[in-house]
Design an enzyme around this catalytic site. Structure first.
Site, short mmCIF file in Angstrom:
data_model
loop_
_atom_site.label_atom_id
_atom_site.label_comp_id
_atom_site.label_asym_id
_atom_site.label_seq_id
_atom_site.Cartn_x
_atom_site.Cartn_y
_atom_site.Cartn_z
N GLY A 8 1.14 -1.54 0.02
CA GLY A 8 0.02 -0.03 0.19
C GLY A 8 0.90 0.90 0.22
O GLY A 8 1.78 1.02 -0.35
N ASN A 9 0.42 2.45 0.09
CA ASN A 9 1.07 3.40 -0.27
C ASN A 9 2.03 4.08 1.15
O ASN A 9 3.04 4.68 1.30
CB ASN A 9 -0.49 5.33 -0.16
CG ASN A 9 -1.39 4.96 -1.08
OD1 ASN A 9 -0.42 4.68 -2.29
ND2 ASN A 9 -2.29 5.31 -1.02
N THR A 10 1.51 3.26 2.50
CA THR A 10 1.94 3.43 3.63
C THR A 10 2.71 2.09 4.27
O THR A 10 4.19 1.95 5.51
CB THR A 10 1.87 4.39 4.61
OG1 THR A 10 1.23 3.72 5.37
CG2 THR A 10 1.66 5.71 4.25
N ASP A 97 -6.76 -3.93 -5.95
CA ASP A 97 -7.91 -4.07 -5.14
C ASP A 97 -9.26 -4.65 -5.18
O ASP A 97 -9.39 -5.25 -4.80
CB ASP A 97 -7.42 -3.00 -3.70
CG ASP A 97 -8.18 -1.38 -4.32
OD1 ASP A 97 -7.91 -1.22 -5.41
OD2 ASP A 97 -8.25 -0.57 -4.24
N THR A 121 -10.21 4.50 2.35
CA THR A 121 -9.56 5.74 2.16
C THR A 121 -11.17 6.12 0.79
O THR A 121 -11.52 7.40 1.39
CB THR A 121 -8.06 6.15 1.54
OG1 THR A 121 -7.22 5.32 2.59
CG2 THR A 121 -8.79 7.35 1.30
#
Length: 245
Positions: A8-10, A97, A121
């Protein structure tokens, strides 16, 4: 043993599947300096036969290179074969996803229409026909985006985190925001469920994503909650491609 990696992003999530069943989960901050070392430790300790990697960001090449030395590695993209048909008009625009969630629904309900509500999100709604055909879906802002929008685009409203709501009419700003955002999301999901029931035949409604636990209590009479639905779908895509090779 199959390893499913959701980059993922983080955060980077590692899911271990043994005999088709999820056996373990590990989550790492991939920006950490020791991220690759942790991955190496996992690879060395686990007997991994096959792996699939799904990424929404810039995944380090070192990760797939490391895995490819010990097992078959599949990197998910729009050219990879999947075990359901895809009616999206432009498959290259469909996020990994979303596709994996649709495949996950086909695993849980292989011969039944279904709608997936992925509450992260963004909130996505995916429609699956007969467990075999992905029809498409909808996208709207999730809880965190709605709270952030009220804070960033007004002069005085504070940035809040969701908390349980009551049935009382709010008498302060914090509860007014909290109840307004959460009740709005609940109402939206309920409308989408009604819409799915019009478009599909007796659909199963599956809730997944980061806000699953928070929202499931309000929707418990109408949905099936599966927080790991995307991982289940990714594992099914991996198994499908392993059999084809």
């Amino acid at each position: 043993m199959n390893l499913v990696i959701d980059f993922g992003n983080t955060r980077c999530k590692f899911y271990f599947f043994d005999g088709g069943q999820l056996s373990d989960t590990k989550i790492f901050e991939h920006n950490a300096s020791d991220f690759i070392e942790k991955v190496l430790t996992i690879v060395n300790k686990s007997k991994i036969d096959n792996a699939i990697v799904s990424s929404v960001g810039n995944m380090p090449d070192e990760l797939t290179s490391l895995l490819s030395k010990c097992c078959y590695v599949l990197t998910l993209n729009n050219s990879i074969s999947v075990p359901i048909s895809n009616s999206y008009s432009n498959p290259s625009q469909l996020g990994n996803d979303r596709l994996a969630a649709a495949v996950g629904a086909s695993v849980l309900f292989p011969n039944r229409d279904s709608m997936v509500v992925d509450a992260g999100t963004a909130i996505t709604y995916e429609f699956i026909e007969g467990g075999k055909n992905y029809l498409g879906g909808c996208i709207s802002p999730g809880l965190s985006l709605r709270f952030a929008a009220l804070h960033e685009h007004t002069a005085k409203l504070p940035l809040l985190q969701p908390k349980p709501i009551s049935d009382n009419i709010p008498t302060d700003t914090q509860n007014a925001i909290n109840n307004g955002v959460i009740n709005g999301v609940i109402a939206e999901i309920m409308w989408q469920i009604s819409y799915a029931q019009q478009k599909l035949k007796n659909p199963a409604i599956i809730l997944t994503g980061g806000d699953t636990i928070f929202l499931a209590e309000k929707l418990k009479n109408t949905i099936f909650a599966e927080p790991n639905l995307v991982a289940i779908g990714l594992n099914r895509i991996l198994e499908y491609n392993v059999k084809q090779n």
